[in-house]
Design a protein around this motif. Structure first.
Motif, mmCIF file in Angstrom:
data_model
loop_
_atom_site.group_PDB
_atom_site.id
_atom_site.type_symbol
_atom_site.label_atom_id
_atom_site.label_comp_id
_atom_site.label_asym_id
_atom_site.label_seq_id
_atom_site.Cartn_x
_atom_site.Cartn_y
_atom_site.Cartn_z
ATOM 1 N N ALA A 113 59.007 42.171 69.327
ATOM 2 C CA ALA A 113 59.935 40.816 68.848
ATOM 3 C C ALA A 113 60.767 40.293 69.809
ATOM 4 C CB ALA A 113 60.819 41.225 67.605
ATOM 5 N N GLU A 114 61.451 40.951 70.678
ATOM 6 C CA GLU A 114 62.021 40.459 71.777
ATOM 7 C C GLU A 114 61.154 39.747 72.767
ATOM 8 O OE1 GLU A 114 64.273 43.950 73.058
ATOM 9 O OE2 GLU A 114 65.749 43.627 71.670
ATOM 10 N N PHE A 115 60.033 40.288 73.134
ATOM 11 C CA PHE A 115 59.180 39.807 74.100
ATOM 12 C C PHE A 115 58.625 38.460 73.283
ATOM 13 C CE2 PHE A 115 54.779 39.178 75.450
ATOM 14 C CZ PHE A 115 55.061 39.143 76.743
ATOM 15 N N ILE A 116 58.200 38.440 72.325
ATOM 16 C CA ILE A 116 57.984 37.324 71.555
ATOM 17 C C ILE A 116 58.672 36.086 71.765
ATOM 18 C CG2 ILE A 116 57.014 36.215 69.550
ATOM 19 C CD1 ILE A 116 55.381 38.757 69.140
ATOM 20 N N ARG A 117 60.054 36.513 71.228
ATOM 21 C CA ARG A 117 61.331 35.302 71.297
ATOM 22 C C ARG A 117 61.329 34.953 72.752
ATOM 23 N NH1 ARG A 117 63.095 38.673 67.244
ATOM 24 N NH2 ARG A 117 64.241 39.778 68.619
ATOM 25 N N LYS A 118 61.263 35.943 73.772
ATOM 26 C CA LYS A 118 61.880 35.392 75.065
ATOM 27 C C LYS A 118 60.408 34.390 75.599
ATOM 28 C CE LYS A 118 60.583 37.863 78.675
ATOM 29 N NZ LYS A 118 60.450 38.988 79.609
ATOM 30 N N GLU A 119 59.346 34.853 75.252
ATOM 31 C CA GLU A 119 58.074 34.069 75.735
ATOM 32 C C GLU A 119 58.098 32.673 75.080
ATOM 33 O OE1 GLU A 119 55.627 35.026 78.092
ATOM 34 O OE2 GLU A 119 57.404 36.197 78.673
ATOM 35 N N ARG A 120 58.341 32.598 73.996
ATOM 36 C CA ARG A 120 58.332 31.360 73.168
ATOM 37 C C ARG A 120 59.451 30.598 73.312
ATOM 38 N NH1 ARG A 120 56.373 32.335 67.272
ATOM 39 N NH2 ARG A 120 55.793 29.932 67.216
ATOM 40 N N GLY A 121 60.344 31.220 74.047
ATOM 41 C CA GLY A 121 61.676 30.186 74.282
ATOM 42 C C GLY A 121 62.168 29.902 73.152
#
Length: 90
Positions: A82-90
């Motif tokens: 979830a943290e990766f997705i939030r970071k990638e999607r900005g």
């Protein structure tokens, strides 16, 4: 682009993983810090399931999960995914 809270994104990812890996009788409980892959996974997921998860996540969230080391880190738990997705999607 929809912004999901941590709990909502982790629940959505749990549902995506259960569907893409065909996990029968999966608990509705979300295990944010439990290992996704390996013998300690609450769902008993293995490396083949990891490939299914990567494909499903990349398609659903339009993010790119890179090489083996990155995948291993990203797929450590629902929380890291979830943290990766939030970071990638900005």
């Amino acid at each position: 682009m929809e912004v999901l809270s941590a709990d909502n994104l982790e629940q959505a990812l749990r549902d995506l993983i259960v569907d893409s890996c065909n996990i029968p009788d999966a608990s509705e409980e979300v295990f944010p810090d439990a290992p996704l892959i390996g013998p300690d996974s609450p769902w008993g997921l293995d490396s083949l399931d990891a490939v299914e998860i990567v494909v499903a996540v990349q398609k659903a969230y339009e993010v790119r999960i890179g090489g083996q080391d990155t995948s291993r880190e990203v797929l450590a738990s629902l929380r890291t995914l979830a943290e990766f997705i939030r970071k990638e999607r900005g």
